[in-house]
Motif scaffolding. Structure first.
Motif, PDB file in Angstrom:
ATOM      1  N   ASP A  84      49.365  27.135  22.983  1.00  0.00           N
ATOM      2  CA  ASP A  84      48.811  25.782  23.101  1.00  0.00           C
ATOM      3  C   ASP A  84      47.285  25.782  23.155  1.00  0.00           C
ATOM      4  OD1 ASP A  84      51.329  24.586  23.084  1.00  0.00           O
ATOM      5  OD2 ASP A  84      51.517  24.725  25.273  1.00  0.00           O
ATOM      6  N   ASP A  85      46.699  26.826  23.782  1.00  0.00           N
ATOM      7  CA  ASP A  85      45.249  26.883  23.979  1.00  0.00           C
ATOM      8  C   ASP A  85      44.807  28.343  23.898  1.00  0.00           C
ATOM      9  OD1 ASP A  85      42.647  27.054  25.098  1.00  0.00           O
ATOM     10  OD2 ASP A  85      43.007  25.354  26.436  1.00  0.00           O
ATOM     11  N   VAL A  86      44.221  28.740  22.768  1.00  0.00           N
ATOM     12  CA  VAL A  86      43.817  30.135  22.570  1.00  0.00           C
ATOM     13  C   VAL A  86      42.783  30.561  23.608  1.00  0.00           C
ATOM     14  CG1 VAL A  86      42.585  31.716  21.023  1.00  0.00           C
ATOM     15  CG2 VAL A  86      44.418  30.302  20.135  1.00  0.00           C
ATOM     16  N   PHE A  87      41.832  29.690  23.932  1.00  0.00           N
ATOM     17  CA  PHE A  87      40.792  30.063  24.897  1.00  0.00           C
ATOM     18  C   PHE A  87      41.405  30.358  26.274  1.00  0.00           C
ATOM     19  CE2 PHE A  87      38.367  27.899  21.624  1.00  0.00           C
ATOM     20  CZ  PHE A  87      37.275  28.736  21.463  1.00  0.00           C
ATOM     21  N   ALA A  88      42.300  29.496  26.724  1.00  0.00           N
ATOM     22  CA  ALA A  88      42.947  29.706  28.026  1.00  0.00           C
ATOM     23  C   ALA A  88      43.827  30.948  28.006  1.00  0.00           C
ATOM     24  CB  ALA A  88      43.766  28.473  28.414  1.00  0.00           C
ATOM     25  N   GLU A  89      44.567  31.153  26.918  1.00  0.00           N
ATOM     26  CA  GLU A  89      45.442  32.325  26.826  1.00  0.00           C
ATOM     27  C   GLU A  89      44.619  33.606  26.748  1.00  0.00           C
ATOM     28  OE1 GLU A  89      49.433  33.900  26.756  1.00  0.00           O
ATOM     29  OE2 GLU A  89      48.411  32.161  27.589  1.00  0.00           O
ATOM     30  N   HIS A  90      43.517  33.576  26.044  1.00  0.00           N
ATOM     31  CA  HIS A  90      42.606  34.720  25.995  1.00  0.00           C
ATOM     32  C   HIS A  90      42.137  35.074  27.409  1.00  0.00           C
ATOM     33  CE1 HIS A  90      38.492  36.401  25.880  1.00  0.00           C
ATOM     34  NE2 HIS A  90      38.983  37.154  24.909  1.00  0.00           N
ATOM     35  N   GLY A 108      38.543  26.361  11.108  1.00  0.00           N
ATOM     36  CA  GLY A 108      39.033  25.109  10.542  1.00  0.00           C
ATOM     37  C   GLY A 108      40.170  24.534  11.363  1.00  0.00           C
ATOM     38  N   PRO A 109      41.376  24.446  10.786  1.00  0.00           N
ATOM     39  CA  PRO A 109      42.488  23.803  11.483  1.00  0.00           C
ATOM     40  C   PRO A 109      43.172  24.665  12.546  1.00  0.00           C
ATOM     41  CG  PRO A 109      43.193  24.547   9.330  1.00  0.00           C
ATOM     42  CD  PRO A 109      41.717  24.826   9.406  1.00  0.00           C
ATOM     43  N   VAL A 110      42.681  25.902  12.747  1.00  0.00           N
ATOM     44  CA  VAL A 110      43.273  26.783  13.761  1.00  0.00           C
ATOM     45  C   VAL A 110      42.178  27.495  14.541  1.00  0.00           C
ATOM     46  CG1 VAL A 110      45.399  27.199  12.433  1.00  0.00           C
ATOM     47  CG2 VAL A 110      43.468  28.777  12.205  1.00  0.00           C
ATOM     48  N   THR A 111      42.554  27.945  15.729  1.00  0.00           N
ATOM     49  CA  THR A 111      41.735  28.865  16.507  1.00  0.00           C
ATOM     50  C   THR A 111      42.581  30.099  16.718  1.00  0.00           C
ATOM     51  OG1 THR A 111      40.569  27.060  17.629  1.00  0.00           O
ATOM     52  CG2 THR A 111      40.465  29.220  18.666  1.00  0.00           C
ATOM     53  N   THR A 112      41.995  31.270  16.483  1.00  0.00           N
ATOM     54  CA  THR A 112      42.748  32.513  16.585  1.00  0.00           C
ATOM     55  C   THR A 112      42.035  33.513  17.484  1.00  0.00           C
ATOM     56  OG1 THR A 112      41.696  33.631  14.714  1.00  0.00           O
ATOM     57  CG2 THR A 112      43.580  32.219  14.209  1.00  0.00           C
ATOM     58  N   GLN A 127      46.306  28.853  17.662  1.00  0.00           N
ATOM     59  CA  GLN A 127      46.451  27.461  18.121  1.00  0.00           C
ATOM     60  C   GLN A 127      46.150  26.566  16.943  1.00  0.00           C
ATOM     61  OE1 GLN A 127      43.533  26.416  21.087  1.00  0.00           O
ATOM     62  NE2 GLN A 127      43.921  24.227  20.879  1.00  0.00           N
ATOM     63  N   ARG A 128      47.096  25.686  16.618  1.00  0.00           N
ATOM     64  CA  ARG A 128      46.847  24.700  15.556  1.00  0.00           C
ATOM     65  C   ARG A 128      46.182  23.481  16.172  1.00  0.00           C
ATOM     66  NH1 ARG A 128      52.746  25.074  12.700  1.00  0.00           N
ATOM     67  NH2 ARG A 128      52.422  27.097  11.736  1.00  0.00           N
ATOM     68  N   HIS A 129      45.251  22.878  15.412  1.00  0.00           N
ATOM     69  CA  HIS A 129      44.546  21.681  15.911  1.00  0.00           C
ATOM     70  C   HIS A 129      45.153  20.441  15.301  1.00  0.00           C
ATOM     71  CE1 HIS A 129      41.473  24.288  17.574  1.00  0.00           C
ATOM     72  NE2 HIS A 129      41.452  24.918  16.419  1.00  0.00           N
TER      73      HIS A 129
END
Length: 129
Positions: A84-90, A108-112, A127-129
C-alpha cells in the motif's frame, strides 16, 4: 481459462526463507509438508488463504544458482509484491534489518524499492498510484 495458483521463489535455505517471508514480509503459511530432504512450503498473502500460493522452492537444480547469480549481478528482481505504501514498508523492513539495493523511487504511476531476501534473491515491492 487458466489462472495462477502457485508461483515459486528459488531459495537456498527453506528455514531462513520461511523466517523472512513469514516474519518480515508478513505472508501466512498455507502448506508445510515434508517431501524428502525438503518441504512443500507455501505461503499466501495475509487474509487471502485461497489466493495465489508462494512456493519457497529449494534452488538445487543445476541451473538455479547460476540463474539467480545472473539476476543479482544485473540487479534484476526475481519477482515483485504489491504494498500500500512503499515508503512506509521500506522504513518498517529496514528497521527489521532488511537490506535494500534500491530505495523507494517514484516511477510515474508506481513507486518501487528493491530488497534482498537473504536467500539469494532480489525482491521488488511496488505501490501503484
Amino acid at each position: 481459462m487458466a489462472k495462477i495458483i502457485v508461483t515459486s521463489i528459488l531459495v537456498d535455505d527453506q528455514d531462513r526463507a520461511l523466517l523472512f517471508y513469514r516474519d518480515k514480509l508478513g505472508f501466512e503459511v498455507k502448506h508445510d509438508m515434508p517431501m524428502g530432504r525438503h518441504r512443500w512450503l507455501t505461503l499466501t498473502s495475509p487474509g487471502d488463504e485461497d489466493g495465489v500460493e508462494l512456493l519457497l522452492e529449494p534452488d538445487e537444480h543445476p541451473a538455479a544458482k547460476s540463474w539467480k547469480s545472473a539476476l543479482i549481478a544485473d540487479g534484476i528482481p526475481c519477482t515483485m509484491f504489491g504494498v500500500d505504501d512503499v515508503f512506509a514498508e521500506h522504513d518498517r523492513l529496514a528497521g527489521l534489518g532488511v537490506a535494500f539495493t534500491q530505495p523507494p523511487t517514484v516511477m510515474g504511476p508506481v513507486t518501487t524499492a528493491v530488497l534482498e531476501d537473504g536467500c539469494g534473491n532480489l525482491i521488488q515491492i511496488v505501490q501503484r498510484h
